[in-house]
Design a protein around this motif. Structure first.
Motif, mmCIF file in Angstrom:
data_model
loop_
_atom_site.group_PDB
_atom_site.id
_atom_site.type_symbol
_atom_site.label_atom_id
_atom_site.label_comp_id
_atom_site.label_asym_id
_atom_site.label_seq_id
_atom_site.Cartn_x
_atom_site.Cartn_y
_atom_site.Cartn_z
ATOM 1 N N MET A 23 0.838 -1.180 0.000
ATOM 2 C CA MET A 23 0.000 0.000 0.000
ATOM 3 C C MET A 23 0.884 1.244 0.000
ATOM 4 S SD MET A 23 -3.148 0.731 2.479
ATOM 5 C CE MET A 23 -3.990 2.253 2.465
ATOM 6 N N ARG A 24 0.546 2.200 -0.859
ATOM 7 C CA ARG A 24 1.326 3.435 -0.979
ATOM 8 C C ARG A 24 0.778 4.519 -0.058
ATOM 9 N NH1 ARG A 24 0.984 4.697 -7.188
ATOM 10 N NH2 ARG A 24 2.105 6.538 -6.523
ATOM 11 N N TYR A 25 1.687 5.397 0.393
ATOM 12 C CA TYR A 25 1.240 6.590 1.103
ATOM 13 C C TYR A 25 0.484 7.462 0.113
ATOM 14 C CZ TYR A 25 4.258 5.820 5.171
ATOM 15 O OH TYR A 25 4.845 5.323 6.299
ATOM 16 N N ARG A 26 -0.508 8.210 0.630
ATOM 17 C CA ARG A 26 -1.287 9.099 -0.225
ATOM 18 C C ARG A 26 -1.151 10.537 0.216
ATOM 19 N NH1 ARG A 26 -6.498 7.956 0.452
ATOM 20 N NH2 ARG A 26 -6.840 10.088 -0.174
ATOM 21 N N LEU A 27 -0.973 11.427 -0.760
ATOM 22 C CA LEU A 27 -0.959 12.868 -0.548
ATOM 23 C C LEU A 27 -2.069 13.458 -1.399
ATOM 24 C CD1 LEU A 27 0.124 15.712 0.177
ATOM 25 C CD2 LEU A 27 1.827 15.411 -1.645
ATOM 26 N N ASP A 28 -3.023 14.128 -0.763
ATOM 27 C CA ASP A 28 -4.061 14.865 -1.481
ATOM 28 C C ASP A 28 -3.728 16.342 -1.378
ATOM 29 O OD1 ASP A 28 -5.419 12.556 -2.104
ATOM 30 O OD2 ASP A 28 -7.034 12.851 -0.652
ATOM 31 N N VAL A 29 -3.855 17.044 -2.497
ATOM 32 C CA VAL A 29 -3.520 18.461 -2.577
ATOM 33 C C VAL A 29 -4.747 19.213 -3.056
ATOM 34 C CG1 VAL A 29 -2.000 20.169 -3.648
ATOM 35 C CG2 VAL A 29 -1.150 17.861 -3.170
ATOM 36 N N VAL A 30 -5.142 20.255 -2.329
ATOM 37 C CA VAL A 30 -6.273 21.089 -2.726
ATOM 38 C C VAL A 30 -5.700 22.442 -3.129
ATOM 39 C CG1 VAL A 30 -8.459 22.126 -2.020
ATOM 40 C CG2 VAL A 30 -7.776 19.897 -1.091
ATOM 41 N N LEU B 107 5.590 18.203 -4.315
ATOM 42 C CA LEU B 107 4.754 17.180 -4.942
ATOM 43 C C LEU B 107 5.606 16.199 -5.737
ATOM 44 C CD1 LEU B 107 1.791 19.320 -6.346
ATOM 45 C CD2 LEU B 107 1.991 18.203 -4.133
ATOM 46 N N PHE B 108 6.564 16.741 -6.491
ATOM 47 C CA PHE B 108 7.441 15.876 -7.275
ATOM 48 C C PHE B 108 8.246 14.958 -6.360
ATOM 49 C CE2 PHE B 108 11.542 14.800 -9.036
ATOM 50 C CZ PHE B 108 11.183 14.211 -10.244
ATOM 51 N N ALA C 124 1.720 13.896 -10.625
ATOM 52 C CA ALA C 124 0.458 13.957 -9.895
ATOM 53 C C ALA C 124 -0.720 13.581 -10.791
ATOM 54 C CB ALA C 124 0.246 15.356 -9.328
ATOM 55 N N GLU C 125 -1.731 13.006 -10.170
ATOM 56 C CA GLU C 125 -3.021 12.786 -10.816
ATOM 57 C C GLU C 125 -3.904 13.972 -10.465
ATOM 58 O OE1 GLU C 125 -3.815 10.279 -12.894
ATOM 59 O OE2 GLU C 125 -1.720 9.669 -12.683
ATOM 60 N N VAL C 126 -4.970 14.177 -11.218
ATOM 61 C CA VAL C 126 -5.871 15.301 -10.980
ATOM 62 C C VAL C 126 -7.302 14.780 -10.884
ATOM 63 C CG1 VAL C 126 -6.741 17.492 -11.884
ATOM 64 C CG2 VAL C 126 -4.332 16.881 -12.204
#
Length: 168
Positions: free
Chosen positions: A1-8, A23-24, A51-53
């Motif tokens: 399982m990967r760590y997740r970063l959500d960016v707003v 982010l990179f 990043a995904e969007v």
């Protein structure tokens, strides 16, 4: 399982300019990085950074159980304008199990919640990729600096912010 970063972020350019290097660096470290935008436009600059969007409203409207990220980054101006985003960030800060990183000057007065200044030093690769992403976003690559400054509500539970060093 990967760590997740959500960016707003307010815009693609906003995310690239103020958090693109971070982010990179997270993306190449194996994190799943997702940028949430109110109105996604040309997403090429974010793809350059790995990043995904996703569309912000659809994510906020569909709370998926167990989809909590290990880290959340947000433009403070988005929090001051969008009550749903502000509520989510404050909930994450109170949770203390999520690293919260904020950039910009719009953080609501009286909403400190343990958010302290931090400095992220960009890797050489992050500086190079951020420069390309800035150009793709129509901004000057001269804006790339060796570090990015945030305010962070880092958690006491997990060392997910090891690359963040307190600003001097």
């Amino acid at each position: 399982m990967r760590y997740r970063l959500d960016v707003v972020a307010a815009t693609v350019a906003d995310a690239v300019q103020f958090a693109g290097g971070w982010l990179f660096d997270r993306s190449v470290a194996g994190w799943e990085v997702t940028v949430l935008l109110a109105q996604p436009s040309d997403i090429r600059p974010l793809k350059i950074l790995g990043a995904e969007v996703r569309e912000l409203d659809s994510v906020l409207a569909t709370e998926v159980p167990g989809r909590l990220p290990q880290a959340l980054a947000v433009n403070a101006d988005v929090c001051s304008r969008d009550g749903r985003a502000r509520k989510g960030v404050l909930r994450a800060l109170e949770d203390r199990g999520i690293e919260v990183v904020v950039w910009g000057d719009g953080w609501p007065a009286g909403q400190d919640h343990g958010v302290d200044p931090v400095l992220h030093r960009l890797s050489c690769a992050a500086r190079a990729f951020k420069a390309q992403a800035l150009v793709a976003a129509g901004l000057s690559a001269a804006a790339v600096t060796p570090s990015e400054i945030f305010r962070s509500g880092a958690t006491e539970y997990a060392p997910v912010c090891a690359d963040l060093v307190p600003a001097v």
